[in-house]
Design a protein around this motif. Structure first.
Motif: not given
Length: 212
Positions: A158-161, A182-188
């Motif tokens: 999340v932070l990197e995103f 989409f979740s805390s470990s799936s971001l686009v």
């Protein structure tokens, strides 16, 4: 506008209220070049689809175009609207140069950022029609190209995103930027830039869509 809404909320709370019919105020009055740049003068029920179709033949578009094509200009101001161009240009209403407004006492005024009705100009966005009825809007326009080249970058942190999106404002090659989680470990991160031709792809930009 005019009592119509795309909100899924039950509208029965409006029963018994006085509603003003703006259904006929859906015209693009004109697009012209001025000393301030290119401007579009439109009525409040002009949709984003109609607005963009009126400006693209000039090679122009509003700086921020909400994705839902049937959102109206008046609704985008009264309810505040943003989109993937907002990282660069702010909200939709930040491109407004002036508004014609009917006040509660029946007077018709033109509100701009630097005239005697400037307080009304800055208060109208997000006011949901409580301060007056917008009857005409002048919108600043920016240059557009026929296509948008898109890229999509996946993140699992999340932070990197968040840092990636925050740094997007510094990138001169981007015209559009938004993120989907989409979740805390799936971001686009969705990134776009305007291009002249469908084959004008470079680097990680691969998916090219026509701007219309």
């Amino acid at each position: 506008g005019g009592g119509e809404s795309h909100c899924p909320r039950d509208a029965s709370y409006k029963d018994g209220t006085l509603q003003v019919d703006l259904m006929g105020m859906d015209g693009v009055i004109g697009v012209q070049e001025t000393e301030e740049g290119w401007l579009a003068l439109v009525e409040p029920r002009v949709t984003m689809q109609t607005l963009v179709r009126a400006t693209l033949p000039y090679g122009l578009m509003p700086p921020v175009v909400p994705e839902f094509r049937h959102i109206t200009v008046g609704g985008a101001i009264a309810g505040i609207a943003g989109e993937s161009g907002s990282f660069r240009h702010g909200f939709f209403h930040d491109a407004i140069a002036g508004m014609e407004v009917v006040l509660g006492d029946g007077n018709i005024v033109t509100a701009t950022a630097d005239n005697e009705f400037s307080d009304l100009f800055f208060a109208l966005p997000g006011s949901y029609g409580t301060l007056g009825i917008i009857t005409a809007v002048t919108i600043r326009l920016v240059a557009a190209k026929p296509f948008v080249a898109m890229s999509y970058e996946h993140f699992d942190d999340v932070l990197e995103f968040a840092l990636h999106l925050a740094n997007g404002e510094k990138r001169e090659d981007l015209d559009f930027l938004e993120g989907i989680g989409f979740s805390s470990s799936s971001l686009v991160a969705c990134e776009g830039r305007m291009v002249d031709t469908e084959s004008a792809q470079s680097g990680i930009f691969g998916d090219v869509r026509r701007l219309n």
